[in-house]
Design a protein around this motif. Structure first.
Motif, PDB file in Angstrom:
ATOM      1  N   LEU A  95      -5.785  21.007  -8.020  1.00 36.22           N
ATOM      2  CA  LEU A  95      -6.344  21.282  -6.704  1.00 36.22           C
ATOM      3  C   LEU A  95      -5.285  21.193  -5.618  1.00 36.22           C
ATOM      4  N   ASP A  96      -4.288  20.343  -5.826  1.00 43.60           N
ATOM      5  CA  ASP A  96      -3.248  20.140  -4.823  1.00 43.60           C
ATOM      6  C   ASP A  96      -1.878  20.352  -5.458  1.00 43.60           C
ATOM      7  N   SER A  97      -0.876  20.531  -4.585  1.00 43.27           N
ATOM      8  CA  SER A  97       0.499  20.650  -5.060  1.00 43.27           C
ATOM      9  C   SER A  97       0.976  19.288  -5.566  1.00 43.27           C
ATOM     10  N   PRO A  98       2.029  19.262  -6.382  1.00 44.96           N
ATOM     11  CA  PRO A  98       2.548  17.968  -6.853  1.00 44.96           C
ATOM     12  C   PRO A  98       2.916  17.034  -5.699  1.00 44.96           C
ATOM     13  N   TYR A  99       3.462  17.580  -4.625  1.00 38.41           N
ATOM     14  CA  TYR A  99       3.867  16.746  -3.485  1.00 38.41           C
ATOM     15  C   TYR A  99       2.656  16.123  -2.801  1.00 38.41           C
ATOM     16  N   THR A 100       1.667  16.934  -2.447  1.00 36.45           N
ATOM     17  CA  THR A 100       0.499  16.408  -1.753  1.00 36.45           C
ATOM     18  C   THR A 100      -0.299  15.470  -2.655  1.00 36.45           C
ATOM     19  N   THR A 101      -0.339  15.770  -3.946  1.00 33.43           N
ATOM     20  CA  THR A 101      -1.026  14.870  -4.881  1.00 33.43           C
ATOM     21  C   THR A 101      -0.407  13.479  -4.844  1.00 33.43           C
ATOM     22  N   ALA A 102       0.930  13.419  -4.832  1.00 28.49           N
ATOM     23  CA  ALA A 102       1.597  12.121  -4.776  1.00 28.49           C
ATOM     24  C   ALA A 102       1.353  11.434  -3.429  1.00 28.49           C
ATOM     25  N   VAL A 103       1.382  12.206  -2.333  1.00 28.09           N
ATOM     26  CA  VAL A 103       1.147  11.621  -1.013  1.00 28.09           C
ATOM     27  C   VAL A 103      -0.242  11.010  -0.940  1.00 28.09           C
ATOM     28  N   LEU A 104      -1.260  11.719  -1.419  1.00 28.70           N
ATOM     29  CA  LEU A 104      -2.639  11.230  -1.348  1.00 28.70           C
ATOM     30  C   LEU A 104      -2.836   9.960  -2.172  1.00 28.70           C
ATOM     31  N   THR A 105      -1.998   9.776  -3.180  1.00 32.20           N
ATOM     32  CA  THR A 105      -2.115   8.584  -4.024  1.00 32.20           C
ATOM     33  C   THR A 105      -1.307   7.417  -3.465  1.00 32.20           C
ATOM     34  N   VAL A 106      -0.039   7.657  -3.166  1.00 38.22           N
ATOM     35  CA  VAL A 106       0.858   6.571  -2.769  1.00 38.22           C
ATOM     36  C   VAL A 106       0.548   6.079  -1.361  1.00 38.22           C
ATOM     37  N   ALA A 107       0.216   6.977  -0.435  1.00 39.83           N
ATOM     38  CA  ALA A 107       0.023   6.578   0.956  1.00 39.83           C
ATOM     39  C   ALA A 107      -1.139   5.615   1.136  1.00 39.83           C
ATOM     40  N   LYS A 108      -2.063   5.576   0.194  1.00 39.59           N
ATOM     41  CA  LYS A 108      -3.215   4.671   0.307  1.00 39.59           C
ATOM     42  C   LYS A 108      -2.864   3.229  -0.016  1.00 39.59           C
ATOM     43  N   GLN A 109      -1.694   3.018  -0.587  1.00 34.22           N
ATOM     44  CA  GLN A 109      -1.300   1.644  -0.886  1.00 34.22           C
ATOM     45  C   GLN A 109      -1.095   0.891   0.425  1.00 34.22           C
ATOM     46  N   PRO A 110      -1.708  -0.292   0.559  1.00 32.96           N
ATOM     47  CA  PRO A 110      -1.683  -0.994   1.852  1.00 32.96           C
ATOM     48  C   PRO A 110      -0.327  -1.634   2.160  1.00 32.96           C
ATOM     49  N   ASN A 111      -0.063  -1.749   3.452  1.00 34.62           N
ATOM     50  CA  ASN A 111       1.102  -2.481   3.951  1.00 34.62           C
ATOM     51  C   ASN A 111       2.408  -1.954   3.369  1.00 34.62           C
ATOM     52  N   LEU A 112       2.536  -0.642   3.301  1.00 33.40           N
ATOM     53  CA  LEU A 112       3.713  -0.027   2.709  1.00 33.40           C
ATOM     54  C   LEU A 112       4.498   0.690   3.809  1.00 33.40           C
ATOM     55  N   PRO A 113       5.724   0.238   4.135  1.00 28.64           N
ATOM     56  CA  PRO A 113       6.519   0.946   5.147  1.00 28.64           C
ATOM     57  C   PRO A 113       6.742   2.395   4.747  1.00 28.64           C
ATOM     58  N   ILE A 114       6.886   3.256   5.742  1.00 27.71           N
ATOM     59  CA  ILE A 114       6.947   4.686   5.469  1.00 27.71           C
ATOM     60  C   ILE A 114       8.149   5.051   4.617  1.00 27.71           C
ATOM     61  N   GLU A 115       9.295   4.411   4.822  1.00 29.77           N
ATOM     62  CA  GLU A 115      10.466   4.728   4.002  1.00 29.77           C
ATOM     63  C   GLU A 115      10.224   4.385   2.541  1.00 29.77           C
ATOM     64  N   GLU A 116       9.629   3.217   2.289  1.00 32.18           N
ATOM     65  CA  GLU A 116       9.316   2.812   0.919  1.00 32.18           C
ATOM     66  C   GLU A 116       8.257   3.733   0.312  1.00 32.18           C
ATOM     67  N   MET A 117       7.312   4.141   1.129  1.00 25.22           N
ATOM     68  CA  MET A 117       6.251   5.018   0.645  1.00 25.22           C
ATOM     69  C   MET A 117       6.814   6.334   0.121  1.00 25.22           C
ATOM     70  N   PHE A 118       7.739   6.939   0.870  1.00 21.05           N
ATOM     71  CA  PHE A 118       8.266   8.229   0.442  1.00 21.05           C
ATOM     72  C   PHE A 118       9.266   8.093  -0.700  1.00 21.05           C
ATOM     73  N   LYS A 119       9.868   6.949  -0.868  1.00 25.68           N
ATOM     74  CA  LYS A 119      10.674   6.723  -2.064  1.00 25.68           C
ATOM     75  C   LYS A 119       9.794   6.742  -3.314  1.00 25.68           C
ATOM     76  N   ARG A 120       8.635   6.145  -3.202  1.00 22.97           N
ATOM     77  CA  ARG A 120       7.712   6.133  -4.344  1.00 22.97           C
ATOM     78  C   ARG A 120       7.127   7.529  -4.582  1.00 22.97           C
ATOM     79  N   ILE A 121       6.894   8.253  -3.505  1.00 20.09           N
ATOM     80  CA  ILE A 121       6.422   9.635  -3.645  1.00 20.09           C
ATOM     81  C   ILE A 121       7.459  10.472  -4.388  1.00 20.09           C
ATOM     82  N   ARG A 122       8.738  10.253  -4.085  1.00 17.32           N
ATOM     83  CA  ARG A 122       9.801  11.010  -4.741  1.00 17.32           C
ATOM     84  C   ARG A 122       9.807  10.742  -6.252  1.00 17.32           C
ATOM     85  N   VAL A 123       9.665   9.494  -6.644  1.00 12.11           N
ATOM     86  CA  VAL A 123       9.644   9.156  -8.070  1.00 12.11           C
ATOM     87  C   VAL A 123       8.417   9.763  -8.740  1.00 12.11           C
TER      88      VAL A 123
END
Length: 498
Positions: free
Chosen positions: A204-232
């Motif tokens: 339903l979503d691209s690989p990038y947006t799929t990762a964003v929708l999953t990782v961004a929901k993790q609480p108390n996660l700084p944005i830089e750390e969040m996008f590092k996890r999205i990259r992995v």
């Protein structure tokens, strides 16, 4: 009658408690505005069904994160520009304590080193049509960058393949955008590396947006750390074919969701992540990776996404199955960095340097065209009209005086020689202080030859002088031009002439 009222109170209090748990604590201290654009129904090329799904999912995510979201879909050029302008007006009215976020899903293009968002009505016949029909990414960045905000976040799922046949000479993917070169407080994320193409995905979503929708929901996660996890996560889901990239000049911390209890698990190798950074050398990275399992080392270098980290991994894990993929990523990253430097400097030397190393790349044709363009610039200035540096000693000494125009052109590279001008004009004091030596002082003539003033001449001398004078005068008068009346060396006063 009282039971429904009591039940309603319990229900309202429960909803309030749930809202307080879900709503991020950071959102209470700042205004959050978002613009979500989903470009799916293109008029001249096949549709992108996942772009519409991506926009819908991000609208829901950002709304739950405390953003006031404006969603726009399938925008033509004028509509896209109007949407960006209206959003900028809302951000400006919201005040300086505002976090502004733009999410774009759709096609993106790179033309002559510039990135463009693609409206659904774009129909190019040649590359030169893109600046006229597209929306320049830098225009959006500069529009929001000129506003006083707490942070500006740009998420671009726009690195899909180029679908326009007329643009076969355009480079793949998007060019690097360095947020540090603009206004501070910006964060930009690409769905894949610069110069690479992202996948639209099979779900339903691209690989990038799929990762964003999953990782961004993790609480108390700084944005830089969040996008590092999205990259992995994206690298894992695409088997290393797609590695997101970002650039940050943020001056404040930002989290999509605040504290909501629990702790977040650390990534493999996270103990070394605090030391990781773009300034670390290859030797430092070799020490960090030495002895680690290949998978852990792979995730660590993907997390940091730097040239030095990739180089160290390739040297240490030459036989690993993931090494060829990282070697391709490293080569492309070096090429895109060189391309970014060439287009930023925008001179003949910069494009020649790029072509010297990347003559067979997909951007070589563009580099040659830009090289020809800068060579045709008219930098020739007539020598007489060129500004000539003037030494302080040669400048006019008062506003009303103007230095004379030199008879011959002056070479600006040769400084004027001031001593030469001084030597050509002899000092006047030498002429004044040096009297003529061949003439004796006039006092010697007067006092040496004249008789003493206190005694007159003897009568016989007077009479003799009178007689001589009369005789000579008569002789002259009678004889015409017989001789000079002063011949004999004496004048009528009895003085000898010299």
């Amino acid at each position: 009658m009282r039971r429904p009222v009591f039940s309603n109170l319990l229900l309202a209090s429960g909803l309030l408690a749930f809202t307080q748990l879900v709503t991020p604590t950071d959102a209470a201290a700042e205004a959050r505005l978002a613009l979500v654009i989903g470009q799916s129904t293109y008029r001249t090329v096949p549709e992108l069904p996942n772009a519409a799904n991506d926009a819908k999912g991000m609208t829901e995510l950002l709304g739950s994160a405390g953003f006031t979201v404006t969603t726009a879909a399938n925008l033509a050029q004028t509509e896209m520009r109007a949407a960006i302008s209206d959003f900028a007006g809302k951000v400006s009215a919201s005040g300086p304590d505002t976090v502004a976020l733009v999410f774009y899903a759709g096609h993106g293009l790179q033309i002559d080193g510039e990135n463009y968002l693609v409206p659904v009505d774009l129909d190019p016949k040649r590359e030169a049509d893109i600046p006229l029909q597209g929306v320049r990414l830098n225009d959006m960045l500069n529009t929001l960058g000129a506003l006083p905000t707490r942070a500006r976040i740009f998420m671009l799922d726009a690195c899909r393949n180029n679908p326009f046949p007329a643009l076969s000479g355009a480079g793949h993917g998007l060019a690097i955008v360095d947020t540090k070169a603009g206004a501070p407080g910006s964060f930009i994320s690409y769905s894949t590396s610069p110069g690479a193409e992202a996948e639209d995905g099979n779900g339903l979503d691209s690989p990038y947006t799929t990762a964003v929708l999953t990782v961004a929901k993790q609480p108390n996660l700084p944005i830089e750390e969040m996008f590092k996890r999205i990259r992995v996560a994206v690298a894992q889901s695409t088997d290393g074919r797609q590695i997101p990239w970002e650039s940050s000049s943020l001056t404040t911390d930002f989290r999509f969701f605040g504290e909501s209890g629990g702790s977040t698990p650390a990534l493999p190798g996270a103990s070394a992540m605090a030391l990781a950074g773009g300034t670390r050398s290859v030797a430092d990275w070799r020490k960090t990776l030495q002895g680690k399992p290949a998978m852990a080392a792979y995730e660590l270098v993907i997390t940091e996404d730097t040239v030095e980290a990739y180089q160290a991994y390739i040297e240490l894990y030459a036989q690993d199955t993931r090494t060829p993929r990282l070697r391709t990523v490293l080569e492309r990253r070096r090429q895109m960095l060189a391309w970014e430097r060439a287009t930023s400097i925008n001179t003949r030397a910069s494009f020649e340097a790029y072509l010297a190393n990347w003559d067979n790349s997909d951007l070589a044709a563009t580099a040659r065209r830009l090289l020809l363009r800068v060579q045709n610039r008219n930098y020739a200035v007539p020598v007489a009209a060129a500004a000539t540096p003037v030494a302080v000693a040669m400048a006019p000494t008062c506003p009303c005086s103007t230095p004379a125009t030199p008879a011959t052109p002056v070479n600006p590279s040769v400084p004027p020689v001031i001593k030469k001008r001084v030597d050509e004009t002899p000092p006047k004091r030498k002429v004044v202080e040096t009297p003529p030596k061949r003439r004796p002082p006039s006092e010697q003539v007067v006092y040496e030859r004249a008789p003493p003033p206190d005694r007159g001449p003897p009568p016989e001398a007077v009479m003799q002088g009178i007689g001589i004078g009369v005789g000579i005068g008569l002789g002259m008068g009678m004889g015409g031009r017989g001789g000079d009346h002063n011949s004999g060396g004496y004048n009528s006063g009895g003085y000898r002439r010299y």
